[in-house]
Design a protein around this motif. Structure first.
Motif, mmCIF file in Angstrom:
data_model
loop_
_atom_site.group_PDB
_atom_site.id
_atom_site.type_symbol
_atom_site.label_atom_id
_atom_site.label_comp_id
_atom_site.label_asym_id
_atom_site.label_seq_id
_atom_site.Cartn_x
_atom_site.Cartn_y
_atom_site.Cartn_z
ATOM 1 N N TYR A 6 35.608 17.360 70.371
ATOM 2 C CA TYR A 6 35.209 16.868 71.686
ATOM 3 C C TYR A 6 35.196 15.349 71.733
ATOM 4 C CZ TYR A 6 32.941 16.060 76.095
ATOM 5 O OH TYR A 6 32.686 15.616 77.365
ATOM 6 N N ALA A 7 34.695 14.709 70.696
ATOM 7 C CA ALA A 7 34.651 13.242 70.695
ATOM 8 C C ALA A 7 36.043 12.661 70.882
ATOM 9 C CB ALA A 7 34.036 12.740 69.388
ATOM 10 N N ARG A 8 37.024 13.256 70.209
ATOM 11 C CA ARG A 8 38.395 12.759 70.321
ATOM 12 C C ARG A 8 38.911 12.912 71.759
ATOM 13 N NH1 ARG A 8 41.899 11.548 66.591
ATOM 14 N NH2 ARG A 8 40.570 12.491 64.972
ATOM 15 N N GLU A 9 38.721 14.085 72.334
ATOM 16 C CA GLU A 9 39.249 14.311 73.683
ATOM 17 C C GLU A 9 38.451 13.567 74.749
ATOM 18 O OE1 GLU A 9 41.933 15.280 73.190
ATOM 19 O OE2 GLU A 9 41.927 16.759 71.596
ATOM 20 N N LEU A 10 37.162 13.355 74.500
ATOM 21 C CA LEU A 10 36.375 12.554 75.434
ATOM 22 C C LEU A 10 37.002 11.183 75.611
ATOM 23 C CD1 LEU A 10 33.777 12.099 77.158
ATOM 24 C CD2 LEU A 10 32.712 11.229 75.052
ATOM 25 N N PHE A 11 37.430 10.575 74.523
ATOM 26 C CA PHE A 11 38.052 9.256 74.602
ATOM 27 C C PHE A 11 39.508 9.337 75.054
ATOM 28 C CE2 PHE A 11 35.035 7.875 70.946
ATOM 29 C CZ PHE A 11 33.993 7.751 71.848
ATOM 30 N N THR A 51 19.988 20.701 63.507
ATOM 31 C CA THR A 51 21.402 20.490 63.150
ATOM 32 C C THR A 51 21.937 19.172 63.698
ATOM 33 O OG1 THR A 51 22.127 21.743 65.101
ATOM 34 C CG2 THR A 51 21.856 22.973 63.045
ATOM 35 N N HIS A 52 21.033 18.323 64.173
ATOM 36 C CA HIS A 52 21.443 17.032 64.727
ATOM 37 C C HIS A 52 21.382 15.938 63.668
ATOM 38 C CE1 HIS A 52 22.045 13.789 67.537
ATOM 39 N NE2 HIS A 52 20.901 13.223 67.176
ATOM 40 N N ASP A 53 22.410 15.119 63.623
ATOM 41 C CA ASP A 53 22.477 13.976 62.719
ATOM 42 C C ASP A 53 21.550 12.888 63.248
ATOM 43 O OD1 ASP A 53 23.156 11.565 61.424
ATOM 44 O OD2 ASP A 53 25.220 12.231 61.096
ATOM 45 N N LYS A 54 20.499 12.589 62.503
ATOM 46 C CA LYS A 54 19.470 11.667 62.986
ATOM 47 C C LYS A 54 19.704 10.224 62.554
ATOM 48 C CE LYS A 54 16.009 15.315 63.233
ATOM 49 N NZ LYS A 54 17.006 16.386 63.064
ATOM 50 N N GLY A 55 20.826 9.955 61.926
ATOM 51 C CA GLY A 55 21.129 8.595 61.508
ATOM 52 C C GLY A 55 21.592 7.719 62.662
ATOM 53 N N GLY A 79 32.160 22.267 70.106
ATOM 54 C CA GLY A 79 30.879 21.572 70.056
ATOM 55 C C GLY A 79 29.794 22.395 69.398
ATOM 56 N N THR A 80 29.886 23.711 69.501
ATOM 57 C CA THR A 80 28.880 24.572 68.887
ATOM 58 C C THR A 80 28.977 24.554 67.357
ATOM 59 O OG1 THR A 80 30.359 26.484 69.073
ATOM 60 C CG2 THR A 80 28.812 26.127 70.880
ATOM 61 N N LEU A 81 30.082 24.054 66.836
ATOM 62 C CA LEU A 81 30.266 23.977 65.380
ATOM 63 C C LEU A 81 29.951 22.584 64.842
ATOM 64 C CD1 LEU A 81 33.690 25.867 65.124
ATOM 65 C CD2 LEU A 81 31.375 26.823 64.994
ATOM 66 N N ASN A 82 29.555 21.684 65.711
ATOM 67 C CA ASN A 82 29.330 20.289 65.340
ATOM 68 C C ASN A 82 27.898 20.108 64.860
ATOM 69 O OD1 ASN A 82 29.711 17.551 65.055
ATOM 70 N ND2 ASN A 82 29.535 17.093 67.240
ATOM 71 N N ARG A 83 27.732 19.865 63.602
ATOM 72 C CA ARG A 83 26.372 19.768 63.064
ATOM 73 C C ARG A 83 26.278 18.682 62.001
ATOM 74 N NH1 ARG A 83 25.038 25.338 61.974
ATOM 75 N NH2 ARG A 83 26.408 25.666 63.740
ATOM 76 N N SER A 84 25.076 18.266 61.732
ATOM 77 C CA SER A 84 24.838 17.204 60.755
ATOM 78 C C SER A 84 25.431 17.575 59.403
ATOM 79 C CB SER A 84 23.337 16.964 60.607
ATOM 80 O OG SER A 84 23.086 15.940 59.664
ATOM 81 N N GLY A 85 26.145 16.642 58.817
ATOM 82 C CA GLY A 85 26.777 16.874 57.531
ATOM 83 C C GLY A 85 28.156 17.477 57.636
ATOM 84 N N LYS A 86 28.455 18.156 58.749
ATOM 85 C CA LYS A 86 29.771 18.753 58.976
ATOM 86 C C LYS A 86 30.209 18.480 60.414
ATOM 87 C CE LYS A 86 29.323 22.507 55.612
ATOM 88 N NZ LYS A 86 29.373 23.984 55.417
ATOM 89 N N LEU A 128 26.987 13.641 68.762
ATOM 90 C CA LEU A 128 27.065 14.860 69.573
ATOM 91 C C LEU A 128 26.641 16.105 68.807
ATOM 92 C CD1 LEU A 128 30.507 14.104 71.269
ATOM 93 C CD2 LEU A 128 28.259 13.978 72.354
ATOM 94 N N THR A 129 26.163 15.962 67.590
ATOM 95 C CA THR A 129 25.742 17.124 66.806
ATOM 96 C C THR A 129 24.472 17.747 67.382
ATOM 97 O OG1 THR A 129 24.572 15.604 65.309
ATOM 98 C CG2 THR A 129 26.762 16.353 64.622
ATOM 99 N N GLY A 130 24.314 19.049 67.087
ATOM 100 C CA GLY A 130 23.067 19.738 67.436
ATOM 101 C C GLY A 130 23.147 20.657 68.633
#
Length: 451
Positions: free
Chosen positions: A161-166, A207-211, A149-156, A190-192
């Motif tokens: 985590y999203a996969r395992e959450l589901f 670093t959060h995706d605001k879209g 999750g610490t590597l999850n940022r806008s654009g990358k 979950l970015t940022g």
């Protein structure tokens, strides 16, 4: 359901599955009492926020604040499991540790302190609100490191985590109801998030995706630091043909861990009856206490009909802790941790994000040999207890007393015959050696391993 008085077998099975094993005192106390009262004694524990600290809470904080090694944390938790006045709480904490499997990594991310902190979060929520727990875990520092999750940022975006959450934490795959698009959209939401130098989760708006994202049909606009809550809510409320998926999946995991392997290939079309009942108890308010009570009270859980496959192979940690309880030695022993490593289940070190194996998978040749050694190790640890404090073992031939000492209602004909044969074999003469042999045979028997 559960209105009759508890038999000795009921008590042994209930505590064996939900409380790291019964003691002889448990058997004597609850046999002949209402089964519901025995269940309540485990389930109705005081709210952690309202009760006095347990005696080992200070030690936990020392380990966490000193960033001690995983070895010390393992010893601490094993002792807590064996000595707590709230054994179901610890058993649920172990279940959740497996469900949200997070391991201490050699590179220090997550480190032992982070995973121990997560362990306390699991404990505090173990009989509380599962929705709240999911939110806590999503931004838990250990989990943020463990699933990138610490590597999850806008654009990358990082989708781990999203996969395992589901897949593992909320919806499962029986059947799979989410898509790769849902995973990608959730990852963006979950970015940022990162973890600061003090091991605290921090949100970085830069670093959060605001879209705008659409996750499982739910539109999420830019909500900054609270978007993860929308992702969790989308997962927990997702319905297919009018049925909410997540309660059925969590109920399935509970029955799988505490009771037996439910025979079902589609939780929505044909859930196991106990799973359906537990899901119904969980769904209205995500109340884990209500769900667990329903499971333990259900006749399908209580019966443990072997012909219907309604038995469980206990985990190595459960067996090691039960041995300590039954024989009166402290569970925080390095020998036990070493043995648990050979049995492939060391606390704070699940093998991967899927957690540990289940059921008959524990009965591989390697782990069975290690389980045989549990009796030998347990005898040595009992022998090491100060002689003034040590409670004598039963006479080698008193198998009823042995069963009671180990929290069993009795012994099966096959197990009793095997032990009688051992006692009658030539050269088996010294009483201490006979006692050690009986203990070893019992702790490697199906009576002890399967509930």
């Amino acid at each position: 359901m559960g209105q009759a008085l508890a038999s000795r077998a009921d008590v042994a099975r209930l505590f064996g599955r939900a409380a790291f094993g019964a003691t002889s005192a448990d058997l004597d106390k609850w046999t002949g009492q209402p089964y519901a009262a025995a269940v309540s004694s485990l389930v109705d524990v005081p709210d952690p926020a309202l009760r006095a600290p347990q005696v080992d809470d200070v030690a936990r904080l020392i380990h966490e604040n000193n960033k001690d090694t995983v070895d010390k944390n393992q010893l601490w938790w094993l002792k807590r499991m064996a000595s707590t006045p709230y054994p179901l709480e610890e058993r649920m904490t172990l279940f959740l540790h497996d469900h949200f499997a997070t391991s201490v990594l050699a590179n220090g991310r997550p480190d032992a302190a982070m995973v121990l902190h997560q362990n306390e979060t699991l404990r505090l929520r173990s009989l509380g609100n599962f929705s709240t727990l999911c939110n806590d875990i999503t931004v838990d520092p250990a989990m943020l490191h463990w699933l990138s999750g610490t590597l999850n940022r806008s654009g990358k975006p990082n989708e781990n985590y999203a996969r395992e959450l589901f897949e593992l934490f909320t919806l499962g795959t029986i059947p799979q109801v989410y898509t790769e698009t849902d995973i990608r959209q959730a990852a963006r939401a979950l970015t940022g998030w990162t973890v600061d130098a003090n091991r605290a989760a921090k949100f970085n708006t830069g670093t959060h995706d605001k879209g705008t994202k659409v996750v499982l049909g739910r539109t999420i606009t830019n909500l900054e630091a609270t978007e993860y809550q929308e992702v969790v809510a989308a997962a927990l409320t997702y319905k297919v043909e009018g049925r909410t998926v997540a309660p059925l999946y969590i109920a399935y995991k509970l029955v799988l861990s505490f009771g037996y392997i439910p025979e079902t290939t589609d939780l929505l079309a044909a859930p196991d009856p106990v799973v359906a009942a537990v899901a119904a108890a969980l769904a209205p308010a995500w109340d884990l206490r209500a769900a667990v009570r329903t499971m333990l009270m259900h006749d399908g859980f209580r019966s443990a009909d072997a012909t219907q496959g309604r038995q469980t192979v206990r985990q190595p940690i459960e067996l090691a802790v039960h041995a300590a309880k039954a024989l009166g030695f402290e569970a925080n022993q390095g020998q036990l941790v070493t043995l648990l490593g050979r049995m492939a289940q060391k606390p704070f070190q699940p093998p991967n994000v899927s957690g540990w194996q289940i059921g008959r998978d524990w009965l591989s040749p390697t782990t069975v040999i290690a389980r045989y050694d549990l009796g030998i190790t347990a005898y040595a640890l009992w022998l090491a207890v100060n002689q003034v404090l040590r409670v004598a073992l039963p006479a080698s031939g008193d198998l009823a007393a042995w069963a009671a000492r180990l929290g069993l209602a009795g012994l099966s004909p096959n197990t009793e015959a095997a032990i009688r044969g051992y006692l009658a074999s030539p050269g088996t003469t010294a009483e201490a050696e006979k006692q050690k042999g009986v203990l070893t045979l019992l702790m490697s028997s199906p009576d002890w391993m399967v509930m």
